[in-house]
Design a protein around this motif. Structure first.
Motif, PDB file in Angstrom:
ATOM      1  N   VAL A 257     -29.401  46.528  56.532  1.00  0.00           N
ATOM      2  CA  VAL A 257     -28.610  45.815  55.527  1.00  0.00           C
ATOM      3  C   VAL A 257     -28.773  46.473  54.163  1.00  0.00           C
ATOM      4  N   ALA A 258     -30.013  46.800  53.795  1.00  0.00           N
ATOM      5  CA  ALA A 258     -30.261  47.411  52.491  1.00  0.00           C
ATOM      6  C   ALA A 258     -29.552  48.762  52.376  1.00  0.00           C
ATOM      7  N   ARG A 259     -29.610  49.581  53.425  1.00  0.00           N
ATOM      8  CA  ARG A 259     -28.982  50.904  53.381  1.00  0.00           C
ATOM      9  C   ARG A 259     -27.463  50.812  53.416  1.00  0.00           C
ATOM     10  N   ALA A 260     -26.936  49.932  54.271  1.00  0.00           N
ATOM     11  CA  ALA A 260     -25.484  49.762  54.338  1.00  0.00           C
ATOM     12  C   ALA A 260     -24.945  49.198  53.034  1.00  0.00           C
ATOM     13  N   ASP A 261     -25.674  48.239  52.471  1.00  0.00           N
ATOM     14  CA  ASP A 261     -25.303  47.645  51.196  1.00  0.00           C
ATOM     15  C   ASP A 261     -25.242  48.709  50.110  1.00  0.00           C
ATOM     16  N   ALA A 262     -26.224  49.616  50.099  1.00  0.00           N
ATOM     17  CA  ALA A 262     -26.254  50.688  49.105  1.00  0.00           C
ATOM     18  C   ALA A 262     -25.047  51.608  49.273  1.00  0.00           C
ATOM     19  N   TRP A 263     -24.676  51.902  50.531  1.00  0.00           N
ATOM     20  CA  TRP A 263     -23.515  52.767  50.761  1.00  0.00           C
ATOM     21  C   TRP A 263     -22.228  52.090  50.301  1.00  0.00           C
ATOM     22  N   VAL A 264     -22.069  50.801  50.609  1.00  0.00           N
ATOM     23  CA  VAL A 264     -20.872  50.081  50.172  1.00  0.00           C
ATOM     24  C   VAL A 264     -20.774  50.086  48.647  1.00  0.00           C
ATOM     25  N   ASN A 265     -21.897  49.883  47.978  1.00  0.00           N
ATOM     26  CA  ASN A 265     -21.885  49.892  46.519  1.00  0.00           C
ATOM     27  C   ASN A 265     -21.522  51.265  45.972  1.00  0.00           C
ATOM     28  N   ARG A 266     -22.051  52.329  46.578  1.00  0.00           N
ATOM     29  CA  ARG A 266     -21.696  53.689  46.138  1.00  0.00           C
ATOM     30  C   ARG A 266     -20.230  53.987  46.380  1.00  0.00           C
ATOM     31  N   SER A 267     -19.673  53.382  47.407  1.00  0.00           N
ATOM     32  CA  SER A 267     -18.283  53.665  47.793  1.00  0.00           C
ATOM     33  C   SER A 267     -17.301  52.648  47.222  1.00  0.00           C
ATOM     34  N   ARG A 268     -17.770  51.749  46.394  1.00  0.00           N
ATOM     35  CA  ARG A 268     -16.933  50.636  45.940  1.00  0.00           C
ATOM     36  C   ARG A 268     -15.638  51.111  45.271  1.00  0.00           C
ATOM     37  N   ALA A 269     -15.717  52.139  44.454  1.00  0.00           N
ATOM     38  CA  ALA A 269     -14.508  52.624  43.778  1.00  0.00           C
ATOM     39  C   ALA A 269     -13.486  53.134  44.792  1.00  0.00           C
ATOM     40  N   ALA A 270     -13.956  53.884  45.777  1.00  0.00           N
ATOM     41  CA  ALA A 270     -13.052  54.436  46.784  1.00  0.00           C
ATOM     42  C   ALA A 270     -12.485  53.357  47.695  1.00  0.00           C
ATOM     43  N   LEU A 271     -13.226  52.261  47.876  1.00  0.00           N
ATOM     44  CA  LEU A 271     -12.793  51.191  48.776  1.00  0.00           C
ATOM     45  C   LEU A 271     -12.045  50.066  48.063  1.00  0.00           C
ATOM     46  N   SER A 272     -11.935  50.136  46.747  1.00  0.00           N
ATOM     47  CA  SER A 272     -11.358  49.020  45.984  1.00  0.00           C
ATOM     48  C   SER A 272      -9.913  48.732  46.369  1.00  0.00           C
ATOM     49  N   TRP A 273      -9.189  49.724  46.883  1.00  0.00           N
ATOM     50  CA  TRP A 273      -7.793  49.513  47.279  1.00  0.00           C
ATOM     51  C   TRP A 273      -7.669  48.474  48.395  1.00  0.00           C
ATOM     52  N   LEU A 274      -8.741  48.249  49.150  1.00  0.00           N
ATOM     53  CA  LEU A 274      -8.693  47.270  50.235  1.00  0.00           C
ATOM     54  C   LEU A 274      -8.399  45.863  49.736  1.00  0.00           C
ATOM     55  N   ASP A 275      -8.667  45.611  48.463  1.00  0.00           N
ATOM     56  CA  ASP A 275      -8.465  44.282  47.889  1.00  0.00           C
ATOM     57  C   ASP A 275      -7.146  44.152  47.125  1.00  0.00           C
ATOM     58  N   VAL A 276      -6.316  45.181  47.161  1.00  0.00           N
ATOM     59  CA  VAL A 276      -5.067  45.159  46.403  1.00  0.00           C
ATOM     60  C   VAL A 276      -3.905  44.949  47.368  1.00  0.00           C
ATOM     61  N   PRO A 277      -3.140  43.858  47.218  1.00  0.00           N
ATOM     62  CA  PRO A 277      -2.008  43.624  48.130  1.00  0.00           C
ATOM     63  C   PRO A 277      -0.906  44.645  47.913  1.00  0.00           C
ATOM     64  N   GLY A 278      -0.067  44.804  48.911  1.00  0.00           N
ATOM     65  CA  GLY A 278       1.025  45.764  48.826  1.00  0.00           C
ATOM     66  C   GLY A 278       0.881  46.802  49.916  1.00  0.00           C
ATOM     67  N   VAL A 279       1.984  47.446  50.280  1.00  0.00           N
ATOM     68  CA  VAL A 279       1.991  48.435  51.361  1.00  0.00           C
ATOM     69  C   VAL A 279       2.463  49.765  50.818  1.00  0.00           C
ATOM     70  N   PRO A 280       1.568  50.679  50.480  1.00  0.00           N
ATOM     71  CA  PRO A 280       1.974  52.010  50.033  1.00  0.00           C
ATOM     72  C   PRO A 280       2.635  52.772  51.169  1.00  0.00           C
ATOM     73  N   THR A 281       3.491  53.708  50.816  1.00  0.00           N
ATOM     74  CA  THR A 281       4.173  54.544  51.784  1.00  0.00           C
ATOM     75  C   THR A 281       3.986  55.999  51.406  1.00  0.00           C
ATOM     76  N   VAL A 282       3.607  56.809  52.383  1.00  0.00           N
ATOM     77  CA  VAL A 282       3.486  58.249  52.189  1.00  0.00           C
ATOM     78  C   VAL A 282       4.545  58.931  53.028  1.00  0.00           C
ATOM     79  N   GLY A 283       5.347  59.775  52.385  1.00  0.00           N
ATOM     80  CA  GLY A 283       6.378  60.524  53.081  1.00  0.00           C
ATOM     81  C   GLY A 283       6.221  62.004  52.831  1.00  0.00           C
ATOM     82  N   LEU A 284       7.170  62.788  53.375  1.00  0.00           N
ATOM     83  CA  LEU A 284       7.109  64.241  53.278  1.00  0.00           C
ATOM     84  C   LEU A 284       8.452  64.792  52.833  1.00  0.00           C
ATOM     85  N   ARG A 285       8.370  65.958  52.245  1.00  0.00           N
ATOM     86  CA  ARG A 285       9.626  66.678  51.962  1.00  0.00           C
ATOM     87  C   ARG A 285       9.368  68.183  51.988  1.00  0.00           C
TER      88      ARG A 285
END
Length: 285
Positions: A257-285
């Motif tokens: 728990v302590a180690r996983a908790d530390a990883w989640v905290n370090r990754s919080r900025a990268a994971l913050s999109w999980l809490d934002v509603p909406g559906v992004p779309t990626v396309g190609l050209r």
């Protein structure tokens, strides 16, 4: 980990649902074939020749430019790149070397996994991951023109993947309770890791049914890796006992728990999109 509003709300919703962690996913053999491609003239690369991170393989040497339509807080495209052998006709190869799970959207066009790393192969052999999902460490080939293919980030499976990664980060680098040992055969630690991924998935699914959309993703991770009584905690502790009986020194639940908790905290900025509603779309050209 401190108890925040996100975790509070996830726990509140989950308590009213009971424990059906298998919810639409079971620990069964999953096919890695994403679509029937028999009879298609375009060759399939089972293992892409000389593939290196960020570099298109010789079979599909041309880079495709990515476009995105998304709300604020969408996941970064870092680690996601697309290649083709013909920029007008395709097919399209999308390689996911990031940390987000993506859904492939190409109605009427067959597609197939052409590469995945050992961790993805291990997970897909044990969990019925939906076939159209592009997990981190995977590549998918779609028989379509670039303009006919799009991708959306999949929040619930990205939460599950993040929980799985947190579990791997919790294990020791040496000894008999390591990430490498967990993915061999039917190792009890591997079964616990899958349980922790599905626990977070379940928490996200049940919390997402709430009318309030804020905080589901990080809250699910926080509750999964906490002192709360969850299937993740029970299965991890059970694996501890089995490993101890075999003479191994396990990574105890409190340490995990302590180690996983530390990883989640370090990754919080990268994971913050999980809490934002909406559906992004990626396309190609």
């Amino acid at each position: 980990m401190g108890v925040g509003p996100a975790r509070d709300r996830v726990a509140r919703v989950a308590r009213g649902t009971g424990w059906v962690v298998s919810v639409a996913v079971a620990l069964v053999l999953a096919s890695t074939i994403l679509g029937g491609c028999s009879g298609i003239g375009q060759p399939v690369a089972a293992d892409l020749t000389g593939h290196r991170a960020g570099v298109c393989p010789p079979e599909y040497p041309k880079h495709l430019h990515m476009t995105r339509q998304d709300p604020a807080g969408a996941p970064p495209l870092r680690g996601l790149h697309a290649c083709t052998s013909d920029v007008r006709r395709g097919p399209v190869l999308l390689v996911n070397e990031g940390g987000t799970v993506w859904s492939t959207v190409a109605p009427g066009h067959p597609s197939r996994l052409v590469e995945h790393d050992a961790q993805v192969a291990w997970l897909r052999s044990r969990v019925a991951v939906p076939p159209a999902l592009l997990l981190p460490g995977s590549a998918v080939l779609v028989w379509a023109r670039p303009g006919q293919v799009t991708w959306h980030p999949n929040r619930e499976w990205s939460v599950a993947w993040a929980s799985l990664e947190a579990g791997f980060q919790a294990l020791a680098a040496h000894g008999r309770d390591t990430p490498q040992a967990a993915v061999v055969g039917n190792a009890p630690r591997g079964q616990a890791l899958i349980s922790c991924a599905l626990t977070a998935y379940h928490f996200f699914q049940t919390a997402a049914a709430d009318a309030t959309p804020a905080g589901d993703g990080l809250g699910a991770l926080e509750l999964t890796w906490s002192a709360s009584a969850t299937p993740c905690a029970a299965d991890w502790s059970h694996a501890d006992k089995l490993l101890s009986l075999r003479g191994a020194t396990p990574t105890a639940w409190g340490t995990a728990v302590a180690r996983a908790d530390a990883w989640v905290n370090r990754s919080r900025a990268a994971l913050s999109w999980l809490d934002v509603p909406g559906v992004p779309t990626v396309g190609l050209r």
